[in-house]
Design a protein around this motif. Structure first.
Motif, PDB file in Angstrom:
ATOM      1  N   ASP A  14       0.629  -0.877  -0.035  1.00 28.55           N
ATOM      2  CA  ASP A  14       0.058   0.210   0.309  1.00 28.55           C
ATOM      3  C   ASP A  14       0.806   1.097   0.194  1.00 28.55           C
ATOM      4  N   ALA A  15       2.039   1.477   1.031  1.00 23.25           N
ATOM      5  CA  ALA A  15       2.398   2.693   0.766  1.00 23.25           C
ATOM      6  C   ALA A  15       2.828   3.007  -0.765  1.00 23.25           C
ATOM      7  N   ARG A  16       3.601   2.559  -1.132  1.00 23.14           N
ATOM      8  CA  ARG A  16       4.083   2.697  -2.603  1.00 23.14           C
ATOM      9  C   ARG A  16       2.808   3.627  -3.421  1.00 23.14           C
ATOM     10  N   LEU A  17       1.906   2.705  -3.399  1.00 21.13           N
ATOM     11  CA  LEU A  17       1.045   3.390  -4.083  1.00 21.13           C
ATOM     12  C   LEU A  17       0.697   5.074  -4.146  1.00 21.13           C
ATOM     13  N   ASP A  18       1.261   5.566  -2.959  1.00 25.28           N
ATOM     14  CA  ASP A  18       1.469   7.230  -2.870  1.00 25.28           C
ATOM     15  C   ASP A  18       1.841   7.987  -4.193  1.00 25.28           C
ATOM     16  N   GLY A  19       2.810   7.169  -4.870  1.00 25.07           N
ATOM     17  CA  GLY A  19       3.188   7.923  -5.463  1.00 25.07           C
ATOM     18  C   GLY A  19       3.387   7.196  -7.239  1.00 25.07           C
ATOM     19  N   ALA A  20       2.253   6.038  -7.054  1.00 27.27           N
ATOM     20  CA  ALA A  20       1.996   5.620  -8.409  1.00 27.27           C
ATOM     21  C   ALA A  20       0.802   6.125  -9.797  1.00 27.27           C
ATOM     22  N   TYR A  21       1.431   6.241 -10.644  1.00 22.33           N
ATOM     23  CA  TYR A  21       0.536   6.297 -11.309  1.00 22.33           C
ATOM     24  C   TYR A  21       0.256   8.116 -11.290  1.00 22.33           C
ATOM     25  N   ALA A  22       0.753   8.934 -11.172  1.00 21.91           N
ATOM     26  CA  ALA A  22       0.688  10.211 -10.457  1.00 21.91           C
ATOM     27  C   ALA A  22       0.798  11.271 -11.179  1.00 21.91           C
ATOM     28  N   TRP A  23      -0.905  11.082 -11.767  1.00 19.41           N
ATOM     29  CA  TRP A  23      -0.574  12.161 -12.948  1.00 19.41           C
ATOM     30  C   TRP A  23      -1.460  13.758 -12.299  1.00 19.41           C
ATOM     31  N   HIS A  24      -2.355  13.808 -11.029  1.00 20.99           N
ATOM     32  CA  HIS A  24      -2.757  14.796 -10.641  1.00 20.99           C
ATOM     33  C   HIS A  24      -1.616  15.710 -10.039  1.00 20.99           C
ATOM     34  N   SER A  25      -1.136  14.278  -9.595  1.00 17.74           N
ATOM     35  CA  SER A  25       0.751  15.784  -8.314  1.00 17.74           C
ATOM     36  C   SER A  25       1.189  16.165  -9.179  1.00 17.74           C
ATOM     37  N   PHE A  38     -14.659  -0.768 -11.686  1.00 16.21           N
ATOM     38  CA  PHE A  38     -13.598  -0.449 -10.981  1.00 16.21           C
ATOM     39  C   PHE A  38     -12.314  -0.038 -10.416  1.00 16.21           C
ATOM     40  N   GLN A  39     -13.025   0.387  -9.141  1.00 17.58           N
ATOM     41  CA  GLN A  39     -11.520   0.560  -8.794  1.00 17.58           C
ATOM     42  C   GLN A  39     -10.665   0.627  -7.251  1.00 17.58           C
ATOM     43  N   GLY A  40     -11.503   0.746  -6.157  1.00 15.59           N
ATOM     44  CA  GLY A  40     -10.980  -0.777  -5.495  1.00 15.59           C
ATOM     45  C   GLY A  40     -10.766   0.838  -4.925  1.00 15.59           C
ATOM     46  N   PRO A  41     -10.350   0.961  -3.080  1.00 18.64           N
ATOM     47  CA  PRO A  41     -10.529   1.080  -2.670  1.00 18.64           C
ATOM     48  C   PRO A  41      -9.294   1.903  -1.880  1.00 18.64           C
ATOM     49  N   ASP A  42      -8.198   1.622  -2.742  1.00 17.81           N
ATOM     50  CA  ASP A  42      -6.492   1.603  -2.454  1.00 17.81           C
ATOM     51  C   ASP A  42      -5.802   2.274  -3.019  1.00 17.81           C
ATOM     52  N   TRP A  43      -7.062   2.732  -4.139  1.00 21.00           N
ATOM     53  CA  TRP A  43      -6.079   3.479  -5.707  1.00 21.00           C
ATOM     54  C   TRP A  43      -5.577   4.812  -5.478  1.00 21.00           C
ATOM     55  N   ARG A  44      -5.625   4.957  -4.827  1.00 26.13           N
ATOM     56  CA  ARG A  44      -5.523   6.830  -4.722  1.00 26.13           C
ATOM     57  C   ARG A  44      -6.612   7.525  -5.758  1.00 26.13           C
ATOM     58  N   PRO A  45      -8.189   7.879  -5.831  1.00 28.16           N
ATOM     59  CA  PRO A  45      -8.814   8.134  -6.821  1.00 28.16           C
ATOM     60  C   PRO A  45      -8.785  10.168  -7.383  1.00 28.16           C
ATOM     61  N   GLY A  46      -7.916  10.525  -6.716  1.00 27.53           N
ATOM     62  CA  GLY A  46      -7.688  11.948  -5.840  1.00 27.53           C
ATOM     63  C   GLY A  46      -5.855  12.674  -7.282  1.00 27.53           C
ATOM     64  N   GLU A  47      -5.780  10.786  -7.854  1.00 23.46           N
ATOM     65  CA  GLU A  47      -5.261  11.109  -8.848  1.00 23.46           C
ATOM     66  C   GLU A  47      -5.409  11.743 -10.079  1.00 23.46           C
ATOM     67  N   ALA A  48      -6.731  11.444 -10.059  1.00 17.96           N
ATOM     68  CA  ALA A  48      -7.215  11.529 -12.056  1.00 17.96           C
ATOM     69  C   ALA A  48      -7.573  12.743 -11.756  1.00 17.96           C
ATOM     70  N   VAL A  49      -7.324  13.628 -12.737  1.00 19.71           N
ATOM     71  CA  VAL A  49      -7.683  15.049 -13.125  1.00 19.71           C
ATOM     72  C   VAL A  49      -8.787  14.998 -14.030  1.00 19.71           C
ATOM     73  N   ASP A  50      -8.965  16.788 -14.303  1.00 19.45           N
ATOM     74  CA  ASP A  50     -10.531  16.908 -14.526  1.00 19.45           C
ATOM     75  C   ASP A  50     -10.272  17.007 -16.442  1.00 19.45           C
ATOM     76  N   ARG A  51     -11.558  16.818 -16.506  1.00 15.47           N
ATOM     77  CA  ARG A  51     -11.394  16.817 -18.590  1.00 15.47           C
ATOM     78  C   ARG A  51     -10.791  17.952 -18.958  1.00 15.47           C
ATOM     79  N   ALA A  52     -10.219  19.188 -18.846  1.00 10.05           N
ATOM     80  CA  ALA A  52      -9.612  19.812 -19.507  1.00 10.05           C
ATOM     81  C   ALA A  52      -8.238  19.938 -19.091  1.00 10.05           C
ATOM     82  N   THR A  53      -8.140  18.862 -18.595  1.00  8.34           N
ATOM     83  CA  THR A  53      -6.494  18.797 -18.311  1.00  8.34           C
ATOM     84  C   THR A  53      -6.059  17.445 -18.824  1.00  8.34           C
ATOM     85  N   ALA A  54      -7.160  17.039 -18.871  1.00  6.45           N
ATOM     86  CA  ALA A  54      -7.315  15.389 -19.589  1.00  6.45           C
ATOM     87  C   ALA A  54      -6.921  15.474 -21.626  1.00  6.45           C
ATOM     88  N   LEU A  55      -7.472  17.088 -22.370  1.00  5.61           N
ATOM     89  CA  LEU A  55      -7.606  17.004 -23.012  1.00  5.61           C
ATOM     90  C   LEU A  55      -6.238  17.318 -23.515  1.00  5.61           C
TER      91      LEU A  55
END
Length: 558
Positions: A424-435, A472-489
């Motif tokens: 779990d701990a290393r998921l803090d820096g995994a796929y960290a688009w938003h950060s 499906f996302q899962g409880p430990d998948w750091r949903p805050g790292e998703a981005v808004d649509r303008a950023t995705a574009l």
């Protein structure tokens, strides 16, 4: 005079000859990617450039133009796949494709059917992944032998960082219990010490000589197939990673002959580094094929446990992954690229791999002052994937700076096994688009096809949903790292343009820029997130030429 334009699939030389001098696009919402004028009603194209963007009432008086009706579809700046393998996409269409296989049994049934239909020569395939299989294991030589007895079979895992070889293939390559894995590679072995058949990262080279060597026309057809697939998905451009240096003349010739309907920005294999540095960046066919970067590898992939980590894998504590190169080897190569004005892109997935590359970049940049570089401080170096980072290492991407070239679909596929690999701990820096975006880092979106399917709608969905294709996302998948649509574009339009030094020409719908557009049946900016996956590309335009148009746009969402 304005008349309707009815266009279907237009690829190759036909597309080049079909260019309209003036093209008016209307009939759907147009997103420009420009904050001051985010939407428009019409776009006017003249000689491959955007001449007008805005309300229909303001269209300049024109003597003649073709009119292209979007029929309710939504138009965007041209979507660019910031990391894909065009050759692999094409070969996926022409060889055994194991994508979507749900078990060892199903994968081997596909192999057996292919072997029966293709009774001669080696069998090459790709696309299997064991993470959802009920058997929960890698393929083995024994599996291949049972499905295709006596045949040389080489089946690459979906990530391309491991290949399973049949017993006949292992024997032909001289791989046995006594074979020592090369540095940066691993030969998986059974309890008796014999190779299981799975070769990871650098060990794949042990059987590389068994791959069938394509004749020039077969290779050309593979690239044609790749172009067809990508145009139909709605991509207008591709950052071609690990583009084989030997293939660059072919791609350039195809572009000159009108057979390259999409923009290709090449990051070549290391064997072409010296020649590219000596000759400088290459561009043909008015920038249709540009070769300006070199792709290196620092480590392997997470799925095959080749990504280099600081701490052991949580589900295999005897390993920390595989580094593919050392600082002593790579830093002089980075310095040479700086002096030659060549961009560098380095594959790094694990936290140790990423930290190492960042430190090596810093050392090279310090060793070659901006005054000794053809392009000064504006080098725009990249890390490809940047999947697992220590949050304490985010600063490298801002400070140096480094472009983070990331593939959103990796996160929604990896969420099913990454927690087991990392804990779990290393998921803090995994796929960290938003950060990273919050820090001002340029995050380029890509697909890594054929590792992933390569559909821009899947990539956009993954970036904004951070959930798998079933939601499906899962409880430990750091949903805050998703981005808004303008950023995705931006991740698929403006930021790939910037990463290829073409932000003045591409990435937004603005007067004077090249007329590259992607249209989809779903409005990516307003539709419910789940509906994004139900859409499809309806139109692909490059330099004002329609290179793909769906027979029926089938608008499905507002």
């Amino acid at each position: 005079m304005i008349r309707p334009l009815f266009l279907a699939l237009l690829l190759g030389s036909a597309a080049s000859s079909a260019a309209a001098q003036e093209l008016l696009i209307r009939g759907g919402t147009i997103y420009t990617g420009v904050a001051e004028q985010p939407t428009a009603e019409v776009v006017l194209v003249q000689d491959g450039r955007i001449a007008y963007v805005g309300p229909a009432s303001g269209v300049p008086e024109i003597d003649y133009a073709e009119t292209l009706d979007l029929q309710g579809a939504t138009l965007f700046p041209g979507f660019t796949d910031g990391h894909a393998h065009l050759d692999g996409i094409g070969w996926r269409e022409l060889t055994l494709n194991l994508e979507g296989s749900t078990s060892v049994a199903e994968a081997m049934a596909r192999l057996a059917a292919w072997a029966e239909e293709n009774p001669e020569g080696p069998i090459v395939g790709r696309g299997w992944i064991e993470t959802h299989w009920p058997e929960a294991r890698f393929l083995t030589a024994a599996d291949l032998d049972a499905a295709a007895p006596g045949r040389i079979v080489l089946l690459s895992r979906s990530d391309g960082h491991a290949v399973v070889a049949s017993s006949a293939a292992l024997a032909a390559a001289g791989v046995d219990a006594s074979t020592v894995a090369p540095s940066g590679g691993e030969i998986l072995k059974g309890p008796d010490g014999s190779p299981s058949g799975l070769l990871v990262d650098a060990a794949e080279q042990l059987v590389a000589g068994l791959m069938p060597q394509a004749d020039p026309e077969a290779l050309r057809e593979a690239y044609r197939a790749g172009f067809r697939v990508e145009a139909a998905y709605g991509w207008t451009g591709i950052h071609f990673m690990s583009a084989p240096w030997r293939d660059i003349p072919l791609l350039e010739a195809m572009a000159e002959a009108g057979e390259a309907p999409l923009r290709i920005y090449n990051s070549v294999t290391p064997d072409g580094a010296a020649a590219l540095i000596a000759g400088g960046p290459r561009s043909v066919a008015d920038g249709r094929i540009i070769t300006r970067a070199i792709k290196y590898y620092a480590d392997g992939a997470l799925g095959s446990r080749g990504a280099a980590l600081f701490e052991p894998y949580a589900d295999r504590p005897e390993t920390t992954g595989l580094m593919q190169i050392t600082g002593e080897e790579i830093i002089p190569l980075y310095e040479a690229a700086l002096r030659g004005g060549i961009q560098v892109a380095t594959h790094a997935i694990g936290d140790r791999g990423n930290a190492s590359v960042a430190e090596w970049y810093q050392q090279a940049l310090n060793a070659v002052p901006a005054g000794d570089r053809p392009h000064g401080a504006d080098v725009r170096w990249r890390i490809e994937h940047a999947q697992i980072l220590r949050p304490s290492d985010y600063h490298w991407f801002k400070d140096l700076p480094i472009i983070a070239s990331m593939q959103p679909s990796h996160a929604i596929g990896d969420l099913h096994f990454a927690p087991a690999r990392l804990g779990d701990a290393r998921l803090d820096g995994a796929y960290a688009w938003h950060s990273l975006v919050d820090m001002g880092v340029i995050v380029v979106g890509g697909s890594d096809a054929p590792v992933e399917r390569g559909d821009p709608l899947i990539e956009f969905y993954a970036a904004v949903a951070r959930a798998d294709l079933e939601g499906f996302q899962g409880p430990d998948w750091r949903p805050g790292e998703a981005v808004d649509r303008a950023t995705a574009l931006k991740m698929f339009t403006l930021w790939p343009a910037w990463a290829s030094f073409r932000e003045d020409e591409l990435g937004t719908i603005e007067v004077g820029k090249r007329a590259d557009f992607s249209a989809f049946s779903v409005n990516l900016m307003t539709a419910p997130v789940a509906d994004i996956l139900n859409g499809r590309a309806t139109l692909t335009v490059v330099d004002g030429v329609v290179v793909y148009r769906a027979e029926s746009p089938m608008r499905i969402a507002p």
